[in-house]
Design a protein around this motif. Structure first.
Motif: not given
Ligand code: OOB
Length: 525
Positions: A226, A232, A300-301, A324-325, A405, A424
């Motif tokens: 991931h 990251c 996530a939050k 996000m990826a 978002d 989602q």
């Molecule tokens: C990380 O990446 P993904 O691609 O699995 O998911 C991205 C999505 C974002 O668009 C948002 O909807 C959610 O996950 N998200 C958050 C968040 N971090 C990601 N929503 C609320 N608070 C947060 N802190 O999830 C990802 C990629 C790189 C680093 C960290 C997380």
């Protein structure tokens, strides 16, 4: 311009990102920059120095070349947090063959699609994941080569890809270095092409913002495949700064805490449910966690009240990460005031990240108002791989990615995530596309229509509820039966619904779409 499904940045931005130093000539294969004698990787019984790991990667690269894997090929990689994952990744990027990074939890539905979409030459997997045998699944996949880390049966053992290192031409910095998986909002998963130069910038800039040094000992508890745990700053950010990576099979306190104590881990990246578990587990586990300096929480939050507990209970700093990826990363900074660290999800990594917060018509909202986050920058994709129709919807004409978002931007540039527009469910960091699950449910003989929504959950943030309209005369299937059905269809288990509800009809919005808000509101919780 669209080259084999990859949408490049326009020439003016390419010139700018290069001139301003965001992009360099460095490629992912050169990421092992630690002192050769220092420990780079600890995994199970393995303890490899930078010299050991580099040698393993070179020998495996030579073995892959001999097998016929070449620059420009794609290889689906599905490995858990093991030395095999790290070596395979490094060997492939050295050759310039792009790993397509599947998660260990994916099953035939996802893996077959990824192989087909990417036109993968090979699939690399472990023997098994609990009761699940990856090799049995591999027998049906449309790839030339199956490579297994472990007992390979009739396939190629990863350990057999071992040859004297050869001269490798290697990739160009502008080539796609790795394909990441999108969380998904449509019926099928999407592939995110990340170039060497954008991903190298991603991991190096992240390592700087997070204060990584050669003394960093980074514990990996999320899947290393991931983006969060990989770059990251993740495994690759540690390698670029010369520190040590320690792989844990999971984030469970009984596996992670002893590793923190034994290896004196200084940093770890987790999703909120793991952070909550750790905040509790310190009361009944007695490992020494005093080496821990920084806990990154994202995916996530993470509630402000919980963020505030981390320093008090775990004795380390907390950092919120909203990434996000697809690219854009937001980090709270190590020297940010406490209030921002607790209440916001950070601010963009790069001075070249462009942010817009817009209303449904695409107009920028007033400062501090909630709107959809759009972004463009030196490490944010310009298009999903081989997905022209989806790209037409996911990007503005001037190349901003529509994140889906909903955020609020503070004068400091920090973002607060207020919700989501995309269809989602964010199940504690695991992303479930409602449409993908609905499409699977619709193939069930008793189901006439299905609508999948997220319900609030104290541990996971959200869990998945499927509302079903049954065909006339059919009995409602129970949750167990639906899970078995979805397992039979080869869907990853984290995408299974947590709860089922039946309905006679779905509420509609004025334009006739199913109102998921109204559906979710039907339940008390
Ligand atoms: C990380 O990446 P993904 O691609 O699995 O998911 C991205 C999505 C974002 O668009 C948002 O909807 C959610 O996950 N998200 C958050 C968040 N971090 C990601 N929503 C609320 N608070 C947060 N802190 O999830 C990802 C990629 C790189 C680093 C960290 C997380």
């Amino acid at each position: 311009m669209d080259t084999d499904g990859f949408t490049p940045w326009p020439a003016d931005l390419e010139a700018r990102y290069t001139a301003e130093g965001y992009w360099s000539d460095r490629v992912l294969g050169g990421v092992l920059r630690g002192d050769p004698a220092r420990v780079a990787l600890v995994a199970g019984d393995d303890r490899l120095t930078y010299a050991d790991l580099s040698r393993r990667a070179s020998r495996t690269a030579a073995g892959l070349l001999r097998l016929g894997i070449a620059r420009g090929d794609r290889v689906v990689v599905q490995l858990p947090n093991t030395t095999g994952f790290v070596v395979t990744f490094l060997a492939l990027v050295r050759i310039g063959a792009a790993p397509v990074l599947a998660l260990p939890a994916h099953r035939e539905s996802e893996i077959r699609y990824l192989c087909e979409l990417s036109g993968a030459r090979a699939y690399v997997c472990a023997e098994r994941d609990g009761d699940f045998d990856y090799r049995a699944m591999a027998r049906t996949l449309p790839v030339e080569h199956v490579i297994v880390d472990g007992d390979a049966e009739e396939f190629t053992p990863l350990a057999s890809l071992d040859a004297d290192p050869v001269e490798i031409e290697g990739p160009a910095p502008s080539d796609v270095g790795v394909f990441l998986l999108s969380g998904g909002t449509t019926g099928l998963p999407k592939l995110i092409p990340r170039t060497h130069r954008d991903y190298v910038y991603n991991l190096e800039a992240s390592a700087e913002v997070c204060g990584f040094t050669r003394d960093t000992v980074y514990l990996v508890v999320l899947p290393a495949a991931h983006n969060f745990a990989l770059a990251c700053p993740g495994v690759l950010g540690v390698f670029a700064t010369g520190g040590t990576v320690v792989l844990s099979p999971s984030g469970s306190p009984d596996e992670a805490f002893p590793l923190i104590e034994r290896e004196r881990a200084t940093v770890c990246a987790v999703v909120p449910p793991i952070a909550l578990l750790w905040l509790d587990a310190v009361t009944w586990q007695d490992e020494d966690l005093s080496s821990l300096e920084l806990l990154q929480v994202g995916g996530a939050k993470f509630a402000a009240e919980r963020a505030a507990e981390v320093p008090r209970v775990l004795g380390c700093q907390v950092q919120q990460v909203f990434g996000m990826a697809e690219g854009l990363l937001n980090y709270t900074r190590l020297d940010d005031p406490r209030d921002l660290v607790e209440r916001t999800q950070g601010r963009p990594l790069s001075p070249a990240d462009e942010i817009r917060v817009v209303d449904p018509d695409g107009a920028q909202v007033a400062p501090g108002e909630v709107g959809e986050l759009l972004t463009r920058g030196p490490y944010t994709l310009r298009g999903y791989y081989r997905a022209p129709e989806h790209n037409a919807r996911s990007f503005t004409p001037d190349g901003f990615y529509r994140t889906g978002d909903l955020v609020r931007r503070l004068p400091s540039g920090h973002l607060i995530v207020e919700g989501r527009e995309k269809d989602q469910i964010n199940r504690g960091g695991d992303k479930v596309s409602a449409e993908e699950l609905e499409n699977h449910l619709l193939t069930h003989p008793a189901i006439h229509d299905a609508a999948v929504v997220g319900l609030p959950d104290p541990m996971m943030g959200e869990r998945t509820c499927a509302f079903l309209i049954l065909r006339k005369g059919e009995k409602a299937p129970d949750l167990r039966e639906i899970k078995d059905f979805l397992r039979g269809r080869g869907l990853a288990a984290y995408k299974f619904p947590d709860r089922l509800e039946t309905a006679d009809a779905f509420p509609r919005t004025p334009v006739g779409k199913i109102s998921k808000k109204a559906l979710a509101a039907r339940l008390p919780g």
